[in-house]
Design a protein around this motif. Structure first.
Motif, PDB file in Angstrom:
ATOM      1  N   PHE A  85      10.247   2.674   5.078  1.00 21.58           N
ATOM      2  CA  PHE A  85       9.285   1.709   5.006  1.00 21.58           C
ATOM      3  C   PHE A  85       8.823   1.442   6.458  1.00 21.58           C
ATOM      4  O   PHE A  85       7.641   1.323   6.584  1.00 21.58           O
ATOM      5  CB  PHE A  85       9.926   0.472   4.253  1.00 21.58           C
ATOM      6  N   ASP A  86       9.853   1.233   7.353  1.00 22.00           N
ATOM      7  CA  ASP A  86       9.238   0.996   8.858  1.00 22.00           C
ATOM      8  C   ASP A  86       8.481   2.169   9.295  1.00 22.00           C
ATOM      9  O   ASP A  86       7.506   1.776   9.853  1.00 22.00           O
ATOM     10  CB  ASP A  86      10.612   0.981   9.628  1.00 22.00           C
ATOM     11  N   SER A 130       0.832  -1.123   0.171  1.00 20.68           N
ATOM     12  CA  SER A 130      -0.171  -0.015   0.016  1.00 20.68           C
ATOM     13  C   SER A 130       0.709   1.262   0.006  1.00 20.68           C
ATOM     14  O   SER A 130       0.254   2.443   0.314  1.00 20.68           O
ATOM     15  CB  SER A 130      -0.933   0.046   1.094  1.00 20.68           C
ATOM     16  N   VAL A 131       2.241   1.236  -0.342  1.00 24.33           N
ATOM     17  CA  VAL A 131       3.051   2.257  -0.355  1.00 24.33           C
ATOM     18  C   VAL A 131       3.434   2.404  -1.847  1.00 24.33           C
ATOM     19  O   VAL A 131       4.107   1.661  -2.345  1.00 24.33           O
ATOM     20  CB  VAL A 131       4.225   2.122   0.583  1.00 24.33           C
ATOM     21  N   VAL A 164       3.232   7.555   0.786  1.00 24.68           N
ATOM     22  CA  VAL A 164       4.177   7.813  -0.299  1.00 24.68           C
ATOM     23  C   VAL A 164       5.643   8.031   0.242  1.00 24.68           C
ATOM     24  O   VAL A 164       5.744   8.436   1.387  1.00 24.68           O
ATOM     25  CB  VAL A 164       3.917   9.151  -1.081  1.00 24.68           C
ATOM     26  N   ILE A 165       6.411   7.207  -0.457  1.00 20.52           N
ATOM     27  CA  ILE A 165       8.073   7.434  -0.122  1.00 20.52           C
ATOM     28  C   ILE A 165       8.782   8.063  -1.532  1.00 20.52           C
ATOM     29  O   ILE A 165       8.400   7.585  -2.329  1.00 20.52           O
ATOM     30  CB  ILE A 165       8.417   6.041   0.201  1.00 20.52           C
ATOM     31  N   PRO A 188       0.267  10.125   3.986  1.00 17.81           N
ATOM     32  CA  PRO A 188       1.606  10.708   4.662  1.00 17.81           C
ATOM     33  C   PRO A 188       2.669  10.519   3.507  1.00 17.81           C
ATOM     34  O   PRO A 188       2.663   9.448   2.624  1.00 17.81           O
ATOM     35  CB  PRO A 188       2.018   9.604   5.690  1.00 17.81           C
ATOM     36  N   ILE A 189       3.326  11.464   3.235  1.00 16.44           N
ATOM     37  CA  ILE A 189       4.453  11.414   2.260  1.00 16.44           C
ATOM     38  C   ILE A 189       5.879  11.557   3.227  1.00 16.44           C
ATOM     39  O   ILE A 189       6.226  12.454   4.139  1.00 16.44           O
ATOM     40  CB  ILE A 189       4.476  12.786   1.269  1.00 16.44           C
ATOM     41  N   ILE A 190       6.650  10.623   3.065  1.00 18.83           N
ATOM     42  CA  ILE A 190       7.953  10.486   3.678  1.00 18.83           C
ATOM     43  C   ILE A 190       9.184  10.496   2.773  1.00 18.83           C
ATOM     44  O   ILE A 190       9.118   9.958   1.645  1.00 18.83           O
ATOM     45  CB  ILE A 190       8.097   9.197   4.148  1.00 18.83           C
ATOM     46  N   ALA A 191       9.961  11.625   2.822  1.00 20.98           N
ATOM     47  CA  ALA A 191      11.109  11.862   2.027  1.00 20.98           C
ATOM     48  C   ALA A 191      12.543  10.802   2.621  1.00 20.98           C
ATOM     49  O   ALA A 191      12.477  10.789   3.767  1.00 20.98           O
ATOM     50  CB  ALA A 191      11.617  13.324   1.983  1.00 20.98           C
TER      51      ALA A 191
END
Length: 262
Positions: A195-196, A12-13, A51-52, A101-104
């Motif tokens: 991812f964690d 789901s990412v 989102v990554i 959520p967006i993670i850089a």
């Protein structure tokens, strides 16, 4: 154009990779437009919940494509603001208010617009080898993708101005101290750490996560009284949902909740 930003789906990412490694992932107009298009697609896909964002090669992003936007500058302020400034500010505003959520995952150089994206997204993990800078002053302009506003809100006025007025590079650890990133990890642990972090968020209701993001994003530019009203509004919107009832019943029954995002 589709190759400018790569997209992969891991459960789901959605993993988005800026893909101009030969140009240090400089933010061309086409790349920004492609990134906006993919964000629209991700928002509309209920199966994608986070989102990554990372970069190909040795850079996250070295910032705006100077050669391209300098042509806009030569055409005068109206063209430069419309083509360059509004496009960049629309991107960072979209990321800041994005309902998922967006993670850089900052893998390397994060200068200018690359640093501004990192400031705008909800969360960020940086490699120990990442290097940051606010170098716009060296080419005679202030930051234009929100960097004069978000860094001062994250770091405080004086610490932000030190970096904005000198243009000097700073380390990933310094970025963590300033609140630009959440964690600094060894290079080979960067994506696993991102991812964690995503996984720890995805344990919870996606609808609740969206409401929290909305409350924080809108409240940052409001008075405390207005912010509390926004918080109350987001709570009230959750009360009639399945996810609230399910979370409460699961907590009381000591079982794992099953969320629907509604």
């Amino acid at each position: 154009m589709s190759d400018l930003v790569l997209m992969e789906v891991h459960r789901s990412v959605a993993v988005l990779t800026l893909n101009r490694p030969d140009k240090l992932n400089a933010l061309s107009y086409a790349l920004v437009d492609r990134l906006m298009h993919l964000l629209d697609m991700i928002e509309d896909d209920a199966a994608l919940r986070a989102v990554i964002l990372t970069g190909a090669g040795r850079a996250f992003s070295a910032g705006a494509d100077i050669k391209e936007f300098s042509e806009s500058v030569r055409q005068g302020p109206d063209v430069a603001v419309r083509a360059f400034v509004r496009r960049g500010q629309a991107l960072t505003a979209r990321m800041e208010a994005f309902p998922k959520p967006i993670i850089a995952a900052v893998n390397g150089i994060a200068f200018g617009g690359g640093c501004e994206i990192t400031e705008a997204v909800h969360l960020a993990v940086a490699s120990e080898t990442a290097v940051f800078a606010k170098p716009e002053i060296a080419i005679g302009i202030p930051p234009t993708f929100g960097g004069t506003q978000r860094l001062s809100r994250l770091a405080g006025r004086k610490r932000a101005l030190e970096h904005l007025l000198t243009g000097d590079t700073f380390s990933a650890q310094r970025a963590c101290e300033l609140g630009v990133v959440n964690r600094v990890v060894p290079p080979d642990e960067l994506l696993p750490a991102a991812f964690d972090l995503a996984g720890r968020i995805l344990r919870h209701s996606p609808l609740t996560a969206s409401r929290i993001i909305a409350a924080v994003t809108r409240g940052l530019n409001a008075s405390i009284a207005e912010g509390l009203a926004i918080e109350s509004e987001q709570f009230a919107r959750m009360v009639p949902t399945h996810d609230v009832r399910e979370a409460l019943d699961a907590w009381i029954g000591r079982r794992k909740p099953e969320y629907r995002g509604c």
